[in-house]
Design a protein around this motif. Structure first.
Motif, mmCIF file in Angstrom:
data_model
loop_
_atom_site.group_PDB
_atom_site.id
_atom_site.type_symbol
_atom_site.label_atom_id
_atom_site.label_comp_id
_atom_site.label_asym_id
_atom_site.label_seq_id
_atom_site.Cartn_x
_atom_site.Cartn_y
_atom_site.Cartn_z
ATOM 1 N N ASP A 138 0.828 -1.202 0.000
ATOM 2 C CA ASP A 138 0.000 0.000 0.000
ATOM 3 C C ASP A 138 0.863 1.252 0.000
ATOM 4 O OD1 ASP A 138 -0.084 0.430 3.365
ATOM 5 O OD2 ASP A 138 -0.020 -1.619 2.648
ATOM 6 N N ASN A 196 -2.159 -4.942 0.099
ATOM 7 C CA ASN A 196 -2.521 -3.927 1.096
ATOM 8 C C ASN A 196 -2.660 -4.603 2.453
ATOM 9 O OD1 ASN A 196 -3.572 -1.921 2.668
ATOM 10 N ND2 ASN A 196 -5.270 -1.410 1.310
ATOM 11 N N GLY A 246 -2.388 -2.951 5.214
ATOM 12 C CA GLY A 246 -2.904 -1.965 6.160
ATOM 13 C C GLY A 246 -1.929 -0.905 6.599
ATOM 14 N N SER A 293 -9.307 3.360 -1.966
ATOM 15 C CA SER A 293 -9.188 2.111 -2.716
ATOM 16 C C SER A 293 -8.022 2.182 -3.685
ATOM 17 C CB SER A 293 -10.476 1.823 -3.498
ATOM 18 O OG SER A 293 -10.294 0.748 -4.402
ATOM 19 N N THR A 303 -10.609 -5.759 -6.221
ATOM 20 C CA THR A 303 -10.198 -5.960 -4.833
ATOM 21 C C THR A 303 -10.588 -7.366 -4.405
ATOM 22 O OG1 THR A 303 -10.512 -3.618 -4.317
ATOM 23 C CG2 THR A 303 -10.427 -5.144 -2.463
ATOM 24 N N GLU A 323 -5.944 -5.424 -6.061
ATOM 25 C CA GLU A 323 -5.633 -5.084 -4.677
ATOM 26 C C GLU A 323 -6.006 -6.271 -3.795
ATOM 27 O OE1 GLU A 323 -6.870 -1.937 -1.101
ATOM 28 O OE2 GLU A 323 -7.726 -1.715 -3.115
ATOM 29 N N GLN A 375 -6.264 -7.556 -0.098
ATOM 30 C CA GLN A 375 -6.352 -7.025 1.261
ATOM 31 C C GLN A 375 -6.053 -8.130 2.266
ATOM 32 O OE1 GLN A 375 -10.288 -5.231 1.347
ATOM 33 N NE2 GLN A 375 -9.494 -3.331 0.480
#
Length: 320
Positions: free
Chosen positions: A144, A172, A174, A189, A203, A233, A235
């Protein structure tokens, strides 16, 4: 996915986890030089993506948190461990260490200490693959924090302009070191940024191997068939600090929750044993085999020789 592919995916994820968990304890002894950034918790991302890649045509560029990407791209585990210990038997003869493991024979262009350093590299690799016409694909993993770098944004643009067979994987977790992505990523995003560069963006749940595998399959197939780049992406949560020694004062509770409720290995095991596709005994056997592999890798790394003064003058220039 057929049984062999599922077993291979589980072995890869388990190998990454055991490699990183063991490094966490080994680094505390003081025997490993330099910095170490662990990938534990993020195994489904590297494994789900690299399951669609081969050694001959496809390349990846990694980050400072690169062990998982290396293992998923079939870099030899024992050579990696020796490299981290700074031994001559390492994949880079002990000269790169954790943050610079590379193996071009496997299409692994290297871990990278430069944030956002990978995307420009895979634009070059993707262009080469396009010119060769063999269907090769280049993949960049970045975090990220790397998603906010100009190198990454320029690469996304170039990949579209040149219609490159490239896939950009934003992992990502965090935090960019200790800076929360919820604060630093404008718009909230990373995947949504794809629209600005004329490519698909998606995502996915990085704790779900099957979700990553499906998204990566679509992106890689699109790239191979001349459809251009994709941004995904993923997560997820890293289980350890940004680096070994990070006090992690910027977060509390979320790691334990992720381990207990979201862990990719547990979710994988529950799914494939719950529907009867694989048995617990099959997975337990892999666990035992991987544990022995990591034990052997550490023992052999510790016994291997260190570089000598004469080694300072080797590997300095490419020999054509």
């Amino acid at each position: 996915m057929h049984d062999k592919a599922l077993l291979r995916a589980y072995r890869t994820m388990r190998t990454i986890r055991e490699f990183e968990e063991r490094l966490h304890s080994e680094f505390a002894t003081g025997d490993i030089p330099g910095f170490v950034h662990l990938y534990a918790g993020e195994e489904a991302s590297a494994t789900g993506v690299c399951a669609h890649l081969d050694d001959h045509r496809d390349t990846i560029a990694s980050t400072h948190r690169g062990h998982g990407h290396c293992i998923a791209k079939n870099v030899d585990v024992k050579a990696m461990m020796a490299e981290i210990y700074g031994r001559t038997t390492g994949s880079c003869h002990g000269k790169g260490g954790s943050m610079h493991i590379a193996d071009l024979s496997k299409g692994m262009l290297g871990a990278n200490g430069i944030v956002g350093g990978g995307p420009p590299l895979i634009c070059g690799a993707a262009l080469a693959a396009k010119l060769r016409g063999e269907g090769g694909v280049a993949v960049a993993f970045f975090g990220d924090g790397g998603s906010n770098q100009g190198t990454t944004l320029e690469s996304l643009n170039l990949a579209t302009v040149w219609n490159l067979p490239a896939v950009f994987i934003a992992e990502n977790n965090g935090y960019a070191e200790a800076t929360a992505a919820t604060w630093s990523v404008g718009g909230g995003s990373i995947a949504a940024r794809a629209a600005a560069f004329g490519m698909p963006g998606r995502t996915v749940d990085g704790f779900d191997f099957f979700a990553v595998h499906e998204a990566a399959a679509e992106a890689v197939e699109r790239a191979r068939n001349g459809g251009g780049p994709t941004l995904i992406e993923v997560q997820l949560t890293r289980y350890y600090g940004h680096f070994e020694g990070d006090q992690q004062t910027y977060r509390a509770g979320e790691v334990q929750q992720a381990r207990n409720e979201l862990d990719c290995l547990k979710r994988f095991r529950d799914r494939v044993t719950g529907d009867g596709t694989l048995t617990a005994a099959q997975l337990d056997q892999i666990d035992a085999e991987v544990a022995r592999l990591i034990d052997d890798a550490v023992a052999e790394a510790k016994a291997a020789p260190l570089p000598t003064r004469a080694d300072l003058e080797t590997d300095v220039y490419i020999q054509y």
